[in-house]
Design an enzyme around this catalytic site. Structure first.
Site, PDB file in Angstrom:
ATOM      1  N   GLY A  82      48.084  39.048  28.292  1.00 15.72           N
ATOM      2  CA  GLY A  82      47.966  39.725  29.556  1.00 15.72           C
ATOM      3  C   GLY A  82      48.180  38.918  30.684  1.00 15.72           C
ATOM      4  N   SER A 124      36.654  41.705  31.138  1.00 18.20           N
ATOM      5  CA  SER A 124      36.224  40.760  32.197  1.00 18.20           C
ATOM      6  C   SER A 124      35.067  41.185  32.931  1.00 18.20           C
ATOM      7  CB  SER A 124      37.279  40.566  33.165  1.00 18.20           C
ATOM      8  OG  SER A 124      36.925  40.165  34.449  1.00 18.20           O
ATOM      9  N   TYR A 149      44.431  43.933  38.491  1.00 24.22           N
ATOM     10  CA  TYR A 149      44.113  43.421  37.509  1.00 24.22           C
ATOM     11  C   TYR A 149      42.774  44.057  36.834  1.00 24.22           C
ATOM     12  CZ  TYR A 149      41.968  39.907  34.745  1.00 24.22           C
ATOM     13  OH  TYR A 149      41.181  39.155  33.630  1.00 24.22           O
ATOM     14  N   LYS A 153      42.066  46.201  33.333  1.00 23.86           N
ATOM     15  CA  LYS A 153      40.710  45.719  32.312  1.00 23.86           C
ATOM     16  C   LYS A 153      39.965  47.152  32.137  1.00 23.86           C
ATOM     17  CE  LYS A 153      41.976  41.683  31.465  1.00 23.86           C
ATOM     18  NZ  LYS A 153      42.549  41.182  30.133  1.00 23.86           N
ATOM     19  N   GLY A 216      39.634  24.288  49.877  1.00 22.73           N
ATOM     20  CA  GLY A 216      39.204  24.996  50.932  1.00 22.73           C
ATOM     21  C   GLY A 216      37.936  26.037  50.436  1.00 22.73           C
TER      22      GLY A 216
HETATM   23  P1  NAD Z   1      46.409  32.647  30.100  1.00 26.72           P
HETATM   24  O1  NAD Z   1      47.429  33.201  31.027  1.00 26.72           O
HETATM   25  O2  NAD Z   1      46.074  31.023  29.730  1.00 26.72           O
HETATM   26  O3  NAD Z   1      46.716  33.304  28.674  1.00 26.72           O
HETATM   27  C1  NAD Z   1      47.271  34.496  28.567  1.00 26.72           C
HETATM   28  C2  NAD Z   1      48.507  34.474  27.516  1.00 26.72           C
HETATM   29  O4  NAD Z   1      49.147  35.484  27.293  1.00 26.72           O
HETATM   30  C3  NAD Z   1      49.335  33.285  27.994  1.00 26.72           C
HETATM   31  O5  NAD Z   1      49.749  32.474  27.075  1.00 26.72           O
HETATM   32  C4  NAD Z   1      50.553  34.055  28.393  1.00 26.72           C
HETATM   33  O6  NAD Z   1      51.881  33.574  27.984  1.00 26.72           O
HETATM   34  C5  NAD Z   1      50.525  35.150  27.032  1.00 26.72           C
HETATM   35  N1  NAD Z   1      50.946  36.680  27.435  1.00 26.72           N
HETATM   36  C6  NAD Z   1      50.821  37.320  28.756  1.00 26.72           C
HETATM   37  N2  NAD Z   1      51.594  38.241  28.959  1.00 26.72           N
HETATM   38  C7  NAD Z   1      52.131  38.547  27.324  1.00 26.72           C
HETATM   39  C8  NAD Z   1      52.837  39.596  26.659  1.00 26.72           C
HETATM   40  N3  NAD Z   1      53.210  40.780  27.397  1.00 26.72           N
HETATM   41  N4  NAD Z   1      52.819  39.186  25.556  1.00 26.72           N
HETATM   42  C9  NAD Z   1      52.599  38.054  24.852  1.00 26.72           C
HETATM   43  N5  NAD Z   1      52.005  37.185  25.272  1.00 26.72           N
HETATM   44  C10 NAD Z   1      51.777  37.342  26.771  1.00 26.72           C
HETATM   45  O7  NAD Z   1      44.914  33.386  30.405  1.00 26.72           O
HETATM   46  P2  NAD Z   1      43.515  33.088  29.863  1.00 26.72           P
HETATM   47  O8  NAD Z   1      42.856  32.680  30.957  1.00 26.72           O
HETATM   48  O9  NAD Z   1      43.427  32.193  28.535  1.00 26.72           O
HETATM   49  O10 NAD Z   1      42.920  34.565  29.812  1.00 26.72           O
HETATM   50  C11 NAD Z   1      43.088  35.131  28.378  1.00 26.72           C
HETATM   51  C12 NAD Z   1      42.652  36.669  28.493  1.00 26.72           C
HETATM   52  O11 NAD Z   1      41.223  36.546  29.122  1.00 26.72           O
HETATM   53  C13 NAD Z   1      43.558  37.476  29.495  1.00 26.72           C
HETATM   54  O12 NAD Z   1      43.793  38.777  28.977  1.00 26.72           O
HETATM   55  C14 NAD Z   1      42.587  37.640  30.853  1.00 26.72           C
HETATM   56  O13 NAD Z   1      42.914  38.664  31.584  1.00 26.72           O
HETATM   57  C15 NAD Z   1      41.011  37.547  30.191  1.00 26.72           C
HETATM   58  N6  NAD Z   1      40.285  36.826  31.020  1.00 26.72           N
HETATM   59  C16 NAD Z   1      40.433  35.672  31.766  1.00 26.72           C
HETATM   60  C17 NAD Z   1      39.702  35.192  32.579  1.00 26.72           C
HETATM   61  C18 NAD Z   1      39.734  33.886  33.012  1.00 26.72           C
HETATM   62  O14 NAD Z   1      38.918  33.469  34.280  1.00 26.72           O
HETATM   63  N7  NAD Z   1      40.568  32.816  32.672  1.00 26.72           N
HETATM   64  C19 NAD Z   1      38.635  35.959  32.946  1.00 26.72           C
HETATM   65  C20 NAD Z   1      38.106  37.212  32.252  1.00 26.72           C
HETATM   66  C21 NAD Z   1      39.143  37.744  31.548  1.00 26.72           C
HETATM   67  N1  UDP Z   2      36.449  29.424  45.607  1.00 24.08           N
HETATM   68  C1  UDP Z   2      36.684  28.658  46.899  1.00 24.08           C
HETATM   69  N2  UDP Z   2      37.896  28.196  46.953  1.00 24.08           N
HETATM   70  C2  UDP Z   2      38.825  27.967  46.100  1.00 24.08           C
HETATM   71  C3  UDP Z   2      38.583  28.942  44.988  1.00 24.08           C
HETATM   72  C4  UDP Z   2      37.247  29.884  44.954  1.00 24.08           C
HETATM   73  O1  UDP Z   2      35.770  28.541  47.511  1.00 24.08           O
HETATM   74  O2  UDP Z   2      39.897  27.530  46.308  1.00 24.08           O
HETATM   75  C5  UDP Z   2      35.198  30.208  45.557  1.00 24.08           C
HETATM   76  C6  UDP Z   2      35.506  31.668  45.417  1.00 24.08           C
HETATM   77  O3  UDP Z   2      35.189  32.454  46.713  1.00 24.08           O
HETATM   78  C7  UDP Z   2      34.238  32.224  44.539  1.00 24.08           C
HETATM   79  C8  UDP Z   2      33.960  31.244  43.600  1.00 24.08           C
HETATM   80  O4  UDP Z   2      34.682  29.814  44.305  1.00 24.08           O
HETATM   81  O5  UDP Z   2      33.010  32.469  45.442  1.00 24.08           O
HETATM   82  C9  UDP Z   2      34.675  31.161  42.263  1.00 24.08           C
HETATM   83  O6  UDP Z   2      36.014  31.895  42.439  1.00 24.08           O
HETATM   84  P1  UDP Z   2      37.178  32.112  41.334  1.00 24.08           P
HETATM   85  O7  UDP Z   2      38.443  32.205  41.978  1.00 24.08           O
HETATM   86  O8  UDP Z   2      37.160  30.542  40.401  1.00 24.08           O
HETATM   87  O9  UDP Z   2      36.455  32.998  40.284  1.00 24.08           O
HETATM   88  P2  UDP Z   2      36.297  34.650  40.703  1.00 24.08           P
HETATM   89  O10 UDP Z   2      36.251  34.877  42.233  1.00 24.08           O
HETATM   90  O11 UDP Z   2      37.382  35.333  40.238  1.00 24.08           O
HETATM   91  O12 UDP Z   2      34.967  34.939  39.955  1.00 24.08           O
END
Ligand code: NAD
Ligand code: UDP
Length: 338
Positions: A82, A124, A149, A153, A216
């Protein structure tokens, strides 16, 4: 039996594939490489001494999924694929709903057709939106998401609940991640964001290697311990192990269950900055900027349910998160292109 990992070449996916292989599972990865490179999986193979079957394809491609379900005896799907950039989802909502919602619908239809009923979905903490109060429990209200986004979810969670109600064969776990950080302790795999990172720790570590000039800080006037935003950062290997625990629990799940994957501890931006400086020995220049639109003051998990029902809790603290982030970044200053 084989586990299908969608999005397995990405950040969390690659660490989870590693954990699965180390546990002796057979793994097929489906990834369109829109936000990753296949080098991540090569390194996973190098670390584990085991091989991964890789399909370069899209979850929206029913024929590709059909081929995988026909070819392999898939027991469980772990669905990471995703798009995840919050700002981009605001400017390009259709792309986000297409990948995250329509893509998941195609995957579910193909699973149903192939009689594959076990699914773990990457949700998430963003699904709690602005309705819940910290610490978030799974029974807190979801909704009031602030961007497409987060809404994507939430929509998928709703689809999964409806499906599980209609089709009792399904066992589905949605894992609500808090803030994943860190890397495998080898420093061979880690987070490799495209362009300028949106997230805090990748930004800090790119300042440390000189790719970015200064951090920042988005606001120092929040009602928190030091005025900066507070989040529940969780080591990506703890998260990967959370997926293994969820997989073990799936046979006991009737229908749909959601679990928080966090540590239960919140750290401020300043605390993260100081902890990174301690681990790396590098001073990170910063400037305080206005608040970022849509940011919450504080967000952390109640982790009780995952402990009780999955038998899992995060074990890596902030020092390990920082050590491993820095280890990956300094060995791979240009990410996988290094
Ligand atoms: P990422 O972008 O590193 O991994 C996602 C992978 O999915 C990538 O390799 C991308 O190429 C692949 N992809 C995207 N669209 C696709 C499609 N249509 N078909 C096949 N492959 C596809 O992201 P991540 O950080 O590893 O996140 C993984 C999952 O966890 C995601 O669904 C993301 O929304 C969720 N998530 C991530 C975070 C975070 O902060 N990293 C937090 C909460 C939830
Ligand atoms: N943040 C920041 N500077 C940056 C990126 C993030 O001050 O360049 C802060 C943001 O405001 C939040 C925390 O760091 O309070 C985590 O942000 P991130 O984007 O990593 O995660 P999310 O906001 O999605 O939880």
């Amino acid at each position: 039996m084989t586990v299908l990992v969608t999005g397995g070449a990405g950040y969390i996916g690659s660490h989870t594939v590693l954990a699965l292989l180390e546990q002796g599972e057979q793994v097929v990865v489906l990834d369109n490489l829109s936000n990753s490179v296949v080098e991540s999986l090569r390194r996973v193979e190098q670390l584990t001494g085991r091989s991964v079957t890789f399909y370069h394809g899209d979850i929206r491609n029913a024929a590709c999924l059909d081929e995988i379900f026909t070819q392999y005896h898939i027991s469980t799907v772990i669905h990471f694929a995703g798009l995840k950039a919050v700002g981009e989802s605001v400017s390009n909502p259709l792309e986000y709903y297409q990948n995250n919602v329509a893509g998941t619908l195609t995957l579910l239809q193909q699973m149903q057709q192939a009689k594959v009923y076990r699914l773990i979905f990457s949700s998430s903490a963003t699904v709690y939106g602005t309705n819940a109060t910290v610490p978030y429990t799974e029974s807190a209200p979801v909704g009031a998401t602030t961007n497409p986004y987060g809404t994507s979810k939430l929509m998928v969670e709703q689809v999964l609940q409806d499906l599980a109600r209609a089709e009792p064969h399904f066992s589905i776990i949605a894992l609500r991640y808090f803030n994943p950080v860190g890397a495998h302790e080898s420093g061979l795999i880690g987070e490799d964001p495209n362009g300028i990172p949106n997230n805090l720790l990748p930004y800090i570590s790119q300042v440390a290697v000189g790719k970015l000039a200064r951090l920042g800080i988005f606001g120092d006037d929040y009602p928190t311990k030091d005025g900066t935003g507070v989040r529940d950062y969780i080591h990506v290997m703890d998260l990967a192990e959370g997926h293994l625990a969820a997989m073990r629990s799936l046979p006991r799940v009737n229908g749909f269950k959601a679990y928080n994957l966090g540590t239960g501890v919140g750290y401020s931006v300043f605390e993260m900055l100081r902890a990174f400086e301690k681990a790396s020995g590098i001073t990170i220049p910063y400037q305080v900027l206005p608040r970022r639109a849509g940011d919450l003051a504080a967000c952390w998990a109640d982790t009780t349910l995952a402990k009780q029902e999955l038998g899992w809790k995060a074990v890596r603290g902030i020092d390990v998160m920082m050590r491993d982030t820095w280890n990956w970044q300094r060995q791979n200053p240009q990410g996988y292109q290094s």
